[in-house]
Design a protein around this motif. Structure first.
Motif, mmCIF file in Angstrom:
data_model
loop_
_atom_site.group_PDB
_atom_site.id
_atom_site.type_symbol
_atom_site.label_atom_id
_atom_site.label_comp_id
_atom_site.label_asym_id
_atom_site.label_seq_id
_atom_site.Cartn_x
_atom_site.Cartn_y
_atom_site.Cartn_z
ATOM 1 N N ASP A 139 -60.968 63.525 -58.675
ATOM 2 C CA ASP A 139 -60.570 63.315 -57.414
ATOM 3 C C ASP A 139 -61.424 63.777 -56.437
ATOM 4 O O ASP A 139 -61.487 65.318 -56.317
ATOM 5 C CB ASP A 139 -59.082 63.912 -57.666
ATOM 6 N N ASN A 140 -61.936 63.168 -55.556
ATOM 7 C CA ASN A 140 -62.588 63.644 -54.271
ATOM 8 C C ASN A 140 -61.577 63.786 -53.139
ATOM 9 O O ASN A 140 -61.651 62.779 -52.540
ATOM 10 C CB ASN A 140 -63.856 62.705 -54.052
ATOM 11 N N ARG A 142 -60.669 59.415 -52.407
ATOM 12 C CA ARG A 142 -61.192 58.619 -53.396
ATOM 13 C C ARG A 142 -61.274 59.362 -54.957
ATOM 14 O O ARG A 142 -61.732 60.370 -55.038
ATOM 15 C CB ARG A 142 -62.485 57.985 -53.093
ATOM 16 N N TYR A 143 -61.019 58.544 -55.962
ATOM 17 C CA TYR A 143 -61.436 58.790 -57.251
ATOM 18 C C TYR A 143 -62.809 58.291 -57.599
ATOM 19 O O TYR A 143 -63.018 57.093 -57.262
ATOM 20 C CB TYR A 143 -60.215 58.237 -58.309
ATOM 21 N N GLU A 144 -63.594 59.039 -58.099
ATOM 22 C CA GLU A 144 -64.907 58.853 -58.443
ATOM 23 C C GLU A 144 -65.379 58.847 -60.089
ATOM 24 O O GLU A 144 -64.879 59.728 -60.636
ATOM 25 C CB GLU A 144 -65.960 59.652 -57.870
ATOM 26 N N GLY A 199 -58.892 55.981 -66.016
ATOM 27 C CA GLY A 199 -59.187 57.505 -65.758
ATOM 28 C C GLY A 199 -58.040 58.015 -64.351
ATOM 29 O O GLY A 199 -57.592 58.822 -64.194
ATOM 30 N N VAL A 200 -58.135 56.944 -63.451
ATOM 31 C CA VAL A 200 -57.211 57.212 -62.273
ATOM 32 C C VAL A 200 -55.921 57.666 -62.846
ATOM 33 O O VAL A 200 -55.192 58.287 -62.165
ATOM 34 C CB VAL A 200 -57.577 55.907 -61.221
ATOM 35 N N PHE A 201 -55.360 56.460 -63.477
ATOM 36 C CA PHE A 201 -53.894 56.498 -63.783
ATOM 37 C C PHE A 201 -53.760 57.595 -64.580
ATOM 38 O O PHE A 201 -52.521 58.321 -64.537
ATOM 39 C CB PHE A 201 -53.399 55.312 -64.645
ATOM 40 N N GLU A 202 -54.571 58.259 -65.407
ATOM 41 C CA GLU A 202 -54.426 59.471 -66.198
ATOM 42 C C GLU A 202 -54.430 60.631 -65.156
ATOM 43 O O GLU A 202 -53.475 61.588 -65.288
ATOM 44 C CB GLU A 202 -55.342 59.636 -67.319
ATOM 45 N N LEU A 203 -55.179 60.849 -63.987
ATOM 46 C CA LEU A 203 -55.068 61.918 -63.202
ATOM 47 C C LEU A 203 -53.824 61.657 -62.264
ATOM 48 O O LEU A 203 -53.157 62.823 -61.951
ATOM 49 C CB LEU A 203 -56.372 61.812 -62.200
#
Length: 93
Positions: free
Chosen positions: A7-8, A13-15, A58-62
């Motif tokens: 997470d930036n 934004r997620y990167e 990965g986004v959904f996991e974060l």
């Protein structure tokens, strides 16, 4: 295996690194303590390789780890969520 997505917060934004300094990114904003996913980008030269799906997972996991819900304004993320029932509990509304 650790999540390659980070997470930036400064850039909202997620990167996920791809190669040679290139990244895939999912842009968001925070509203009412929910993550509103608004746009997903993968560099053209990397399209069709499943990178956006890896980024989305990965986004959904974060988001799950953060305890927040997600609002899907990004068409790609909405399609990803629709085909991955394991993340439906995160979707607000």
């Amino acid at each position: 295996m650790s999540n390659p997505v980070k997470d930036n917060v400064a850039d909202s934004r997620y990167e996920m690194p791809i190669a040679d300094g290139a990244i895939a990114a999912a842009y968001y904003r925070i509203e009412d303590n929910a993550v509103v996913l608004i746009h997903t980008e993968v560099p053209f030269e990397y399209s069709g390789q499943g990178i956006a799906s890896k980024l989305a997972a990965g986004v959904f996991e974060l988001i799950r780890a953060s305890g927040r819900k997600v609002v899907l304004k990004c068409p790609f993320m909405a399609r990803f969520s629709a085909s991955h029932p394991e993340y439906r509990d995160l979707v607000a509304g």
